[in-house]
Scaffold this active site. Structure first.
Site, PDB file in Angstrom:
ATOM      1  N   GLN A  24      69.503 -26.429  59.236  1.00 40.06           N
ATOM      2  CA  GLN A  24      69.530 -27.762  59.047  1.00 40.06           C
ATOM      3  C   GLN A  24      70.488 -27.697  58.602  1.00 40.06           C
ATOM      4  O   GLN A  24      72.076 -27.121  57.382  1.00 40.06           O
ATOM      5  CB  GLN A  24      68.958 -28.198  57.770  1.00 40.06           C
ATOM      6  CG  GLN A  24      70.020 -29.984  56.367  1.00 40.06           C
ATOM      7  CD  GLN A  24      68.994 -30.213  55.198  1.00 40.06           C
ATOM      8  OE1 GLN A  24      69.661 -29.462  54.719  1.00 40.06           O
ATOM      9  NE2 GLN A  24      67.958 -29.972  55.371  1.00 40.06           N
TER      10      GLN A  24
ATOM     11  N   GLU B 245      62.044 -33.874  52.546  1.00 38.51           N
ATOM     12  CA  GLU B 245      62.217 -32.135  52.288  1.00 38.51           C
ATOM     13  C   GLU B 245      61.929 -31.842  50.643  1.00 38.51           C
ATOM     14  O   GLU B 245      61.726 -30.674  50.343  1.00 38.51           O
ATOM     15  CB  GLU B 245      64.071 -31.690  52.519  1.00 38.51           C
ATOM     16  CG  GLU B 245      64.355 -30.854  52.067  1.00 38.51           C
ATOM     17  CD  GLU B 245      66.169 -29.597  52.423  1.00 38.51           C
ATOM     18  OE1 GLU B 245      66.800 -31.278  52.445  1.00 38.51           O
ATOM     19  OE2 GLU B 245      66.340 -29.157  52.599  1.00 38.51           O
TER      20      GLU B 245
ATOM     21  N   GLU C 124      72.349 -32.299  39.241  1.00 40.01           N
ATOM     22  CA  GLU C 124      72.715 -33.555  38.451  1.00 40.01           C
ATOM     23  C   GLU C 124      72.960 -34.758  39.233  1.00 40.01           C
ATOM     24  O   GLU C 124      73.004 -35.512  39.057  1.00 40.01           O
ATOM     25  CB  GLU C 124      74.232 -32.855  38.094  1.00 40.01           C
ATOM     26  CG  GLU C 124      74.552 -31.593  37.523  1.00 40.01           C
ATOM     27  CD  GLU C 124      74.059 -30.518  37.501  1.00 40.01           C
ATOM     28  OE1 GLU C 124      73.982 -29.879  39.102  1.00 40.01           O
ATOM     29  OE2 GLU C 124      74.359 -29.406  37.022  1.00 40.01           O
TER      30      GLU C 124
END
Ligand SMILES: Cc1cc2nc3c(=O)[nH]c(=O)nc-3n(C[C@H](O)[C@H](O)[C@H](O)COP(=O)(O)OP(=O)(O)OC[C@H]3O[C@@H](n4cnc5c(N)ncnc54)[C@H](O)[C@@H]3O)c2cc1C
Length: 394
Positions: free
Chosen positions: A128, A254, A377
């Site tokens: 990826q 994913e 985050e």
């Protein structure tokens, strides 16, 4: 009210079959395909072909693409059983989880015919190519460029694209035959516009892969450089300029595609067995934390199942995928810390050594869990946005 995790007789039979396949084809001390030992990669490669031959690599894919039209819950069971056994599919889990489904949705008939059978047969590894040195959480700031060179007749068909730039943290790039690459094809008002996905072959001499030494093993993380890579129009996935939308779908697939809770639960269940008599001697505080951690596993599993149910109904909200991801990555790290303490109390002996090896691997991988596939985050930002806009509840 008791929560029932029973997914039915078909799924139970599938789990039994998968465990038998793992027992028969994967060494008991296997800890993934990215270790120093090349035999581990060979094990993963062979195991993918075994699963494919048995119809268990892509069970939920449509028959025409090499699957057997199984339910998403069977595919979920596959991913749980594999992750619990230290992912003996190696890097190929990515092809099954998100590369294939994305090509099914956005690929041309030619791209589907070219790329889906090798994934379904367990023959190809993809990587990826999204992150760059200055584009991680802020992915839209990526600068790898793809420049269109017209074919000369002015019709824009059969054009060539010339790609230049650098990717980083590219997992499995040294092993991969293909890269799912995100590049900038134009500068638009919004940075999310003007991005396009390309399917590029990794054996082109215009691509250089440089491994990054890390605690995840010698083959995991890499830098990838593109120097005047030339590809045809047939490498473009979806519409030119639609890369951002395609990548959002990829990330949703994913983020639920890795069933980390299954490995946590398998290792936690193994602890009393590996410790033997020492288990009863543990301080009560460790027993309490162990019980709480099992509850945490079930909570993460439920959150995963909610996203699977939504995906199967075609209604997934990013806030729910983020909720699952936060739960499962914190579980990964907290269970790893607890398991290290439990492993320290295990006696000498072969069983305890195997347990310690598996715990060590789990701990090592868990460190990166809150960064890979989108930092925690950022998941919290996604969840907060979804809550504020009432896209998720509870
Ligand atoms: C094991 C592993 C495998 C990976 N594999 C791949 C791969 O195969 N392909 C690929 O393309 N990438 C891959 N990555 C890269 C991964 O997607 C990025 O590391 C991740 O998106 C974070 O980007 P960054 O490293 O640039 O950190 P940064 O984006 O620079 O973030 C640094 C810190 O700042 C915080 N931060 C940044 N922005 C905000 C904000 N707006 N609000 C609050 N906090 C913020 C982050 O949460 C983080 O803690 C992998 C990473 C790891 C660890």
């Amino acid at each position: 009210m008791a929560i029932d995790f029973d997914l039915g007789a078909d799924v139970a039979a599938l789990r039994t079959e998968l465990r038998a396949l793992v027992d028969a084809h994967v060494p008991a001390d296997f800890l993934g395909a990215c270790t120093d030992d090349p035999a581990d990669l060979a094990t993963a490669q062979a195991f993918c072909r075994t699963l494919a031959a048995d119809g268990q690599l892509c069970p939920a894919w449509p028959g025409e693409y090499g699957g057997r039209d199984a339910s998403p819950w069977e595919q979920t069971a596959v991913r749980e059983e594999m992750w619990a056994a230290h992912e003996p599919r190696g890097a190929q889990y990515m092809g099954v989880n998100w590369v294939g489904p994305t090509i099914m949705r956005h690929g041309t008939p030619g791209q589907r015919a070219r790329h889906l059978p090798p994934i379904a047969h367990g023959e190809v590894i993809w990587c990826q190519g999204f992150s760059e040195p200055d584009a991680g959480s802020d992915l839209a700031s990526l600068t790898t460029s793809a420049r269109r060179v017209l074919d000369g007749d002015g019709h824009g068909d059969g054009d060539t694209w010339v790609i230049n730039g650098q990717k980083i943290w590219t997992s499995y790039a040294t092993m991969a035959q293909w890269c799912f690459l995100l590049a900038r094809t134009s500068k638009e008002e919004r940075r999310q516009q003007g991005l396009t996905v390309f399917l590029v072959p990794m054996d082109d001499p215009a691509i250089e892969v440089r491994p990054i030494a890390s605690m995840l093993g010698p083959h995991h993380l890499n830098e990838v450089f593109f120097d005047e890579l030339r590809v045809g129009d047939d490498a473009v996935l979806g519409e030119v300029g639609s890369g951002w939308q395609v990548v959002q779908e990829v990330l949703a697939f994913e983020r639920v595609g890795i069933a980390r809770y299954a490995r946590c639960e398998r290792l936690l269940q193994w602890a009393p067995v590996a410790l033997g008599d020492a288990w009863e001697q543990l301080p009560a505080e460790l027993h309490t934390r162990w019980t709480r951690m099992l509850v945490h596993c079930r909570r993460a599993r439920l959150l995963a199942y909610r996203v699977v149910a939504q995906q199967s109904a075609g209604t997934v909200q990013p806030g729910y995928a983020a909720t699952y991801r936060i739960a499962v990555t914190t579980l990964d790290q907290e269970s790893a810390d607890l398991l290290v303490e439990l492993a320290a109390a295990a006696p000498a002996g072969a069983e305890a050594e195997r347990f310690r090896g598996a715990v060590d691997d789990h701990w090592t991988y868990s460190r990166a869990a809150t960064v890979s596939s989108g930092a925690i985050e950022i998941q919290r930002v996604l969840l907060a946005r979804a809550l504020l806009s009432h896209q998720v509840t509870g």
